[in-house]
Scaffold this motif. Structure first.
Motif, short mmCIF file in Angstrom:
data_model
loop_
_atom_site.label_atom_id
_atom_site.label_comp_id
_atom_site.label_asym_id
_atom_site.label_seq_id
_atom_site.Cartn_x
_atom_site.Cartn_y
_atom_site.Cartn_z
N ASP A 184 0.86 -1.19 0.00
CA ASP A 184 0.00 0.00 0.00
C ASP A 184 0.90 1.24 0.00
O ASP A 184 1.66 1.45 0.95
CB ASP A 184 -0.89 0.00 1.23
N PRO A 185 0.85 2.06 -1.05
CA PRO A 185 1.72 3.23 -1.10
C PRO A 185 1.60 4.14 0.11
O PRO A 185 2.58 4.77 0.52
CB PRO A 185 1.27 3.96 -2.38
N LEU A 186 0.42 4.20 0.71
CA LEU A 186 0.23 5.06 1.87
C LEU A 186 0.99 4.56 3.10
O LEU A 186 1.19 5.30 4.06
CB LEU A 186 -1.25 5.20 2.19
N GLY A 187 1.43 3.30 3.06
CA GLY A 187 2.18 2.76 4.18
C GLY A 187 3.68 2.71 3.93
O GLY A 187 4.43 2.19 4.77
N VAL A 188 4.13 3.24 2.80
CA VAL A 188 5.56 3.21 2.45
C VAL A 188 6.24 4.47 2.96
O VAL A 188 5.79 5.59 2.69
CB VAL A 188 5.73 3.09 0.92
N VAL A 233 4.74 8.99 -2.76
CA VAL A 233 4.64 10.44 -2.89
C VAL A 233 3.38 10.83 -3.64
O VAL A 233 2.66 11.76 -3.25
CB VAL A 233 5.89 11.01 -3.59
N LEU A 234 3.08 10.13 -4.73
CA LEU A 234 1.88 10.45 -5.50
C LEU A 234 0.62 10.14 -4.71
O LEU A 234 -0.35 10.90 -4.75
CB LEU A 234 1.88 9.66 -6.82
N ALA A 235 0.64 9.04 -3.96
CA ALA A 235 -0.54 8.66 -3.17
C ALA A 235 -0.81 9.65 -2.04
O ALA A 235 -1.95 9.78 -1.59
CB ALA A 235 -0.34 7.26 -2.60
N ALA A 236 0.24 10.33 -1.58
CA ALA A 236 0.07 11.27 -0.47
C ALA A 236 -0.66 12.54 -0.87
O ALA A 236 -1.09 13.31 -0.01
CB ALA A 236 1.44 11.63 0.12
N GLY A 237 -0.82 12.77 -2.16
CA GLY A 237 -1.57 13.92 -2.62
C GLY A 237 -3.05 13.57 -2.73
O GLY A 237 -3.45 12.88 -3.68
N PRO A 238 -3.88 13.98 -1.79
CA PRO A 238 -5.27 13.51 -1.75
C PRO A 238 -6.08 13.89 -2.98
O PRO A 238 -7.05 13.21 -3.32
CB PRO A 238 -5.83 14.19 -0.49
N GLY A 285 -4.85 4.58 -7.99
CA GLY A 285 -4.05 3.68 -7.18
C GLY A 285 -3.31 2.66 -8.00
O GLY A 285 -3.32 2.68 -9.24
N PRO A 286 -2.66 1.71 -7.34
CA PRO A 286 -1.85 0.72 -8.06
C PRO A 286 -2.68 -0.36 -8.73
O PRO A 286 -3.76 -0.72 -8.25
CB PRO A 286 -0.98 0.12 -6.95
N VAL A 287 -2.16 -0.88 -9.84
CA VAL A 287 -2.79 -1.98 -10.55
C VAL A 287 -1.69 -2.84 -11.15
O VAL A 287 -0.73 -2.34 -11.72
CB VAL A 287 -3.78 -1.48 -11.63
N ASN A 288 -1.82 -4.15 -11.00
CA ASN A 288 -0.85 -5.08 -11.56
C ASN A 288 -1.14 -5.35 -13.03
O ASN A 288 -2.30 -5.58 -13.41
CB ASN A 288 -0.88 -6.41 -10.81
#
Length: 303
Positions: free
Chosen positions: A119-123, A151-156, A223-226
C-alpha cells in the motif's frame, strides 16, 4: 465519434513507450512527448525538451499546457515524483505512472501478490537518500518506485494510477539482452545458473503492456494496478522455449546455493495477481500463448 485527448508522455521513446505513442496517435489523440532531447520522438507529436528532475525546467517547457492524461515512463525516485505532483496538480485529469513488479521485492509470499500487499500510503519516504547517484538508483530500483508511488498517493487530490508492470518480453528491439544471453549459452552448451529453488515469475508481452497503458489512459481508476499476462514461467520454462528456437538446442541448468544466478532467475516468488485489472475490464492473454512469438521476435533468425 470519440473526442481527441491531449496526452503527455514523459520519456517513452523506446520499447513499449514508443508502442504506446503509436497507439495514441492511431486513435486520433494529440500527443506531446517530453524528454531531455537526446532522441527525437516519432513524427506526429509535439516535442518538448526539459529535464524532468528540474522543476524550473519542467515548468518552463510545459508553459500553460494542460492535459487529459499524463503517462510518466521515467519517474524513478520520490524526488522526481514530488516535482511531478507539484507541477501537474491542476494541470491534468489523470496521471499514469509506469511502475514495476519490483515494488514487491520485500514481500515473502508464494501466492501471487495483490496490489494491497504494498500500500503506497504505508511506504516510508526518504528524500535524503542519494537518489541522484546512478549506481545507488540502479541497485534500489524497486525501492525508488515504491517511494515514488508513495509520494503520488500522499496527494489527496492527485488523480494518479500506478501500473505495476511485470517482466516484459518480446519485440525485435528488446534492449535488455536477457533472451540473447540465454540463447548464447544454449548454443555454446554452457550451463545456466539458477537457484536451487527457482521461483516462477509473471511476464507480459511488449505489445500487451502497450495495450494496457493505452487502455489505462482512458480509465478512471486510481491507485496501483498489476499488469501481467495470465500464468507464470520459471527460468527453465523460458530457456526451454528459447532452446526450441535453436537447431539442436538444449538448455542445461546448474543449480547453485550461493552466488550469482542468471537473469530472470529468482530466489523468491515474483508472481502478481492481475485480478484487479481483469475486474476493471482489461483482457490479458496467457503467457504461454505468446512466449514462442516473443522468442522468435527477439532472436530473429538466430539459431
Amino acid at each position: 465519434m470519440r473526442k481527441a485527448r491531449e496526452v503527455l508522455v514523459i520519456g517513452g521513446n523506446r520499447y513499449f513507450g514508443k508502442r504506446l505513442i503509436a497507439r495514441l496517435l492511431a486513435a486520433g489523440d494529440r500527443v506531446t512527448v517530453l524528454n531531455r532531447g537526446s532522441s527525437a520522438p516519432p513524427p506526429g507529436v509535439t516535442h518538448l525538451v526539459a529535464d524532468r528532475s528540474d522543476e524550473k525546467s519542467l515548468t518552463a517547457a510545459l508553459g500553460s499546457r494542460t492535459f487529459d492524461a499524463v503517462v510518466d515512463q521515467v519517474c524513478y525516485t520520490p524526488r522526481q515524483a514530488e516535482i511531478a505532483r507539484r507541477v501537474f496538480t491542476g494541470r491534468t485529469r489523470r496521471y499514469v505512472l509506469t511502475s514495476t513488479v519490483e515494488v514487491y521485492e520485500y514481500e515473502d509470499s508464494i501466492a501471487p501478490v495483490r496490489e494491497t500487499d504494498v500500500d503506497p500510503l504505508g511506504v516510508a519516504v526518504d528524500l535524503e537518500l542519494p537518489w541522484y547517484d546512478p549506481e545507488f538508483l540502479d541497485t534500489n530500483y524497486g525501492e525508488g518506485k515504491r517511494q515514488a508511488e508513495a509520494v503520488l498517493a500522499a496527494g489527496p487530490d492527485f488523480p494518479y494510477a500506478a501500473v505495476r508492470v511485470a517482466h516484459v518480453l518480446g519485440g525485435d528491439d528488446d534492449f535488455t539482452g536477457r533472451m540473447t544471453h540465454y540463447a548464447n549459452r544454449i548454443r555454446a552448451g554452457e550451463p545456466i545458473a539458477v537457484p536451487v529453488v527457482n521461483h516462477p515469475a509473471t511476464y507480459i508481452h511488449v505489445e500487451e503492456i502497450a495495450d494496457f497503458l493505452f487502455w489505462a489512459v482512458g480509465q478512471d481508476f486510481t491507485g496501483p494496478v498489476n499488469a501481467a499476462s495470465h500464468g507464470r514461467l520459471t527460468t527453465e520454462d523460458l530457456c526451454d522455449a528459447i532452446a526450441a528456437h535453436i537447431p539442436d538446442g538444449k538448455a542445461v541448468f546448474r543449480h547453485v546455493e550461493v552466488g550469482e544466478v542468471s537473469p530472470l532467475s529468482f530466489t523468491r516468488a515474483y508472481g502478481m495477481d492481475n485480478s484487479r485489472a481483469v475486474r476493471l475490464g482489461f483482457r490479458f492473454t496467457p503467457v504461454r500463448q505468446w512466449l514462442p512469438k516473443a522468442v522468435a521476435e527477439t532472436l530473429g533468425k538466430e539459431g
